[in-house]
Design a protein around this motif. Sequence first.
Motif, PDB file in Angstrom:
ATOM      1  N   LEU A 185       0.822  -1.209   0.000  1.00  0.00           N
ATOM      2  CA  LEU A 185       0.000   0.000   0.000  1.00  0.00           C
ATOM      3  C   LEU A 185       0.857   1.259   0.000  1.00  0.00           C
ATOM      4  O   LEU A 185       0.608   2.193  -0.764  1.00  0.00           O
ATOM      5  N   LYS A 186       1.897   1.287   0.831  1.00  0.00           N
ATOM      6  CA  LYS A 186       2.662   2.520   1.028  1.00  0.00           C
ATOM      7  C   LYS A 186       3.797   2.707   0.042  1.00  0.00           C
ATOM      8  O   LYS A 186       4.116   3.838  -0.319  1.00  0.00           O
TER       9      LYS A 186
ATOM     10  N   GLY B 292      -4.762   0.386  -2.623  1.00  0.00           N
ATOM     11  CA  GLY B 292      -5.505   1.248  -1.707  1.00  0.00           C
ATOM     12  C   GLY B 292      -6.995   1.206  -1.959  1.00  0.00           C
ATOM     13  O   GLY B 292      -7.798   1.175  -1.017  1.00  0.00           O
TER      14      GLY B 292
ATOM     15  N   GLN C 273      -1.205   7.241  -0.056  1.00  0.00           N
ATOM     16  CA  GLN C 273      -1.900   5.990   0.234  1.00  0.00           C
ATOM     17  C   GLN C 273      -3.215   6.226   0.963  1.00  0.00           C
ATOM     18  O   GLN C 273      -4.194   5.487   0.758  1.00  0.00           O
TER      19      GLN C 273
ATOM     20  N   ASP D 263      -3.623   5.389   6.937  1.00  0.00           N
ATOM     21  CA  ASP D 263      -3.262   3.986   6.771  1.00  0.00           C
ATOM     22  C   ASP D 263      -3.057   3.265   8.095  1.00  0.00           C
ATOM     23  O   ASP D 263      -3.653   2.214   8.328  1.00  0.00           O
TER      24      ASP D 263
END
Length: 296
Positions: free
Chosen positions: A100-101, A110, A150, A214
């Motif tokens: 995701l990051k 995401g 994200q 997140d």
Amino acid sequence: MPNPKKYSPISAMWRTLQKSLLCLWRILFPERCIQCGARLTVREEELCATCIFSLPLTRIHAEPGNGVERLFWAKIDIERASAFMYYIPNSETRLSFMRLKYQRHRPQVGHFFGRMMACDLADTDFFSTIDLIVPVPLSAQRQRQRGYNQAAQLALGIAAATGLPVCEEAVERHVDNPTQTHLNAHERSQNVKDIFRLVRPELVAGRHILLVDDILTTGSTILSCAETLAEAGGVRFSILTMGLSRHYHVPKAVRDLAKNSSEEWQPLEEQVWEYDASTDSRAHPLEENKGEGVIR
């Protein structure tokens, strides 16, 4: 009463052709699970069914007075708060956060988790009074390095499932603060002080905002962003994050469910490590500190 939409043979044929081409593409160029590397079926997206089952869900379901919500009591005008899953170091599920990051050009990760976060709360009234979604912004420099924010991708996934609008114009992160990897709760609070700036207060004044990020560790970043947005006046907040740090009590059954990373998938994590090291060589970005902020 509105007339029902007329059936169009051409449109039906086009949709069938699209589905067929997608199936053919997935057969010729199969996608892999972002956690275990298994080949995904045509109906699977980002995660295989086995890895979805192994996700260490918090099962908070935005219950009133839960630990995440209590973290913000008496600090901001908080309505509801929830987190989707635990972030557990040295587990296979950790790779979802890494993807995701730090996986450039993969914003769909995401979107996928944002939809899952929304579906997790579908049987609650969590979204019923929310006016708009505000993702916690990144600094311009960090967003250029990562390719996207994200939190914004998670927000877009939530929006796709709920129909709520996303607002990224109200607040900006005008300070590229140092990493918080090895900071305790007090140091984190000081590190994020005055890093946000309210740009368009009229977009959020008097509204109920869903702040999305997140990972929640001590809540200092989200709190700093919320305090800045509150300057618009009459702003109420709900908070939703994909991950909840290991500092919070993780039930043993959930820890056991989160499998250890496999040796064959290790090179993917090394690839992410190399990417992050180019921007911050001090530490791995998701190795959280051992400071305060425990909620049990």
